[in-house]
Write an enzyme that holds these catalytic residues in place. Sequence first.
Site, PDB file in Angstrom:
ATOM      1  N   CYS A   1     -33.529   3.699-110.031  1.00 58.10           N
ATOM      2  CA  CYS A   1     -33.797   4.756-111.011  1.00 58.10           C
ATOM      3  C   CYS A   1     -32.580   5.683-111.176  1.00 58.10           C
ATOM      4  O   CYS A   1     -32.244   6.424-110.252  1.00 58.10           O
ATOM      5  CB  CYS A   1     -35.017   5.547-110.540  1.00 58.10           C
ATOM      6  SG  CYS A   1     -35.286   7.113-111.369  1.00 58.10           S
TER       7      CYS A   1
ATOM      8  N   CYS B   1     -33.273   9.379-110.603  1.00 58.99           N
ATOM      9  CA  CYS B   1     -33.476   9.659-109.178  1.00 58.99           C
ATOM     10  C   CYS B   1     -32.134   9.802-108.474  1.00 58.99           C
ATOM     11  O   CYS B   1     -31.955  10.672-107.623  1.00 58.99           O
ATOM     12  CB  CYS B   1     -34.294   8.547-108.533  1.00 58.99           C
ATOM     13  SG  CYS B   1     -35.909   8.286-109.295  1.00 58.99           S
TER      14      CYS B   1
END
Length: 103
Positions: free
Chosen positions: A28, A31
């Site tokens: 991600c 993230c």
Amino acid sequence: MKKLTSMEEFETLKDSGKTVFMFSADWCPDCRFIDPFLPEIEADFTEYTFVYVDRDEFIDLCSDLDIFGIPSFIVFKEGNELGRFVSKDRKTKEEIETFLKGL
């Protein structure tokens, strides 16, 4: 940051003290964006235990908690949910700090 290893550990951490569960995944990009400043946030909010939850390893938990976007944060105190910062949007250091201060 501690990494969640089992559902039993989740239940134990959820029910003891104040715990911030950060739902994330290695793939991600949003993230990874918050990775550089997470240690600072942990250092500034020492009253919380921070736990990394790999969304791919705990997909059923994410479903149970209605987490469909990452990175997302859910905070528990003694088994009760204090708050959640759950969305698919990129989060800034300031947004995470504001969320934690608002609890």
